[in-house]
Design an enzyme around this catalytic site. Structure first.
Site, PDB file in Angstrom:
ATOM      1  N   HIS A 234       0.820  -1.220   0.000  1.00 50.73           N
ATOM      2  CA  HIS A 234       0.000   0.000   0.000  1.00 50.73           C
ATOM      3  C   HIS A 234       0.856   1.274   0.000  1.00 50.73           C
ATOM      4  O   HIS A 234       0.316   2.371  -0.093  1.00 50.73           O
ATOM      5  CB  HIS A 234      -0.992   0.000   1.175  1.00 50.73           C
TER       6      HIS A 234
ATOM      7  N   ASP B 121       0.199  -7.805   1.647  1.00 49.43           N
ATOM      8  CA  ASP B 121       0.559  -6.387   1.683  1.00 49.43           C
ATOM      9  C   ASP B 121       2.078  -6.234   1.729  1.00 49.43           C
ATOM     10  O   ASP B 121       2.647  -5.744   2.706  1.00 49.43           O
ATOM     11  CB  ASP B 121      -0.091  -5.713   2.889  1.00 49.43           C
TER      12      ASP B 121
ATOM     13  N   SER C  10       4.216   2.046   8.279  1.00 46.78           N
ATOM     14  CA  SER C  10       3.879   1.085   7.232  1.00 46.78           C
ATOM     15  C   SER C  10       5.124   0.641   6.487  1.00 46.78           C
ATOM     16  O   SER C  10       5.991   1.447   6.160  1.00 46.78           O
ATOM     17  CB  SER C  10       2.931   1.709   6.210  1.00 46.78           C
TER      18      SER C  10
END
Length: 224
Positions: A69, A102, A183
């Site tokens: 992402h 992810d 992230s």
């Protein structure tokens, strides 16, 4: 409510997003909680169009591992320094996304010789173990991002799912937790990277995409 760590504070408030972050001013104090890191030659900061957006790890001279992402056009990295703006700059020539998890592998246009590369695990940590997470993310719910890499201890609680439905490692806070900007950063157990930051609630729990679950894909793509 679970939020993608990479999303900005506004997005995190209204949706269920990943763990990346918008850039902020470099101010102290500095992950939410935890402590600053003084050495991390494997660390990689991910930039899009010149703005810091995610954390990551350099796993070989040519490849950086981060969250899916986090990726898009205009990607560059800075690697090998706990102060993200002081890292060695590298240009990303392409990225390869995992089809379900992810995770994304960033191919560098020229090799970078880091002092140490992130070593990847072949098995998930057991429930109840203490793991470490690392990132340059928000130091409070509303920011700012940290100029210096931070780490926190978390407790492995279960195997769950990441933002894209891939296998993930669910953990709970011990002395800190992941949030925007973390992230793509690593979860580490016994010196081996076991996860890639995907989602979090910003206060007590986080979900890291499992590296052991994608280990064959990483080997076939990056050769490590």
């Amino acid at each position: 409510m679970r939020a993608i760590i990479l999303a900005c504070a506004l997005l995190c408030a209204v949706a269920t997003p990943p763990a990346s972050a918008r850039a902020g001013d470099d101010v102290s104090p500095l992950i939410i909680g935890g402590t600053p890191v003084t050495s991390a030659p494997w660390a990689a900061a991910i930039y899009r169009n010149g703005s810091f957006t995610c954390s990551g790890t350099i796993i070989s001279p040519d490849w950086v591992l981060t969250a899916k992402h986090c990726v898009g056009s205009g990607l560059t990295v800075k690697v090998g320094n706990v102060y993200r703006e002081q890292g060695t700059r590298g240009t990303v020539s392409q990225y390869v996304n995992h089809p379900q998890a992810d995770q994304s592998l960033l191919k560098l246009s020229a090799p970078i010789q880091a002092g140490q590369f992130s070593k990847l695990a072949d098995a998930n940590p057991a429930n109840g173990t203490t793991n470490q997470i690392y990132g340059w993310g928000y130091t409070s719910r509303n920011g700012p991002v940290s100029p210096q890499l931070k780490t926190a201890d978390v407790r492995m609680t279960s195997v769950c799912r990441d933002y894209y439905g891939g296998q993930a490692l669910c953990t709970s806070r011990i002395n800190g937790n992941a949030w925007s900007g973390d992230s793509g950063g690593p979860q580490v157990f016994n010196g081996l990277q076991v996860g890639v930051a995907s989602t979090a609630d910003g206060s007590s729990t986080q979900q890291y995409s499992s590296v052991p679950a994608t280990r064959a894909w990483i080997r076939s793509t990056a050769g490590v």
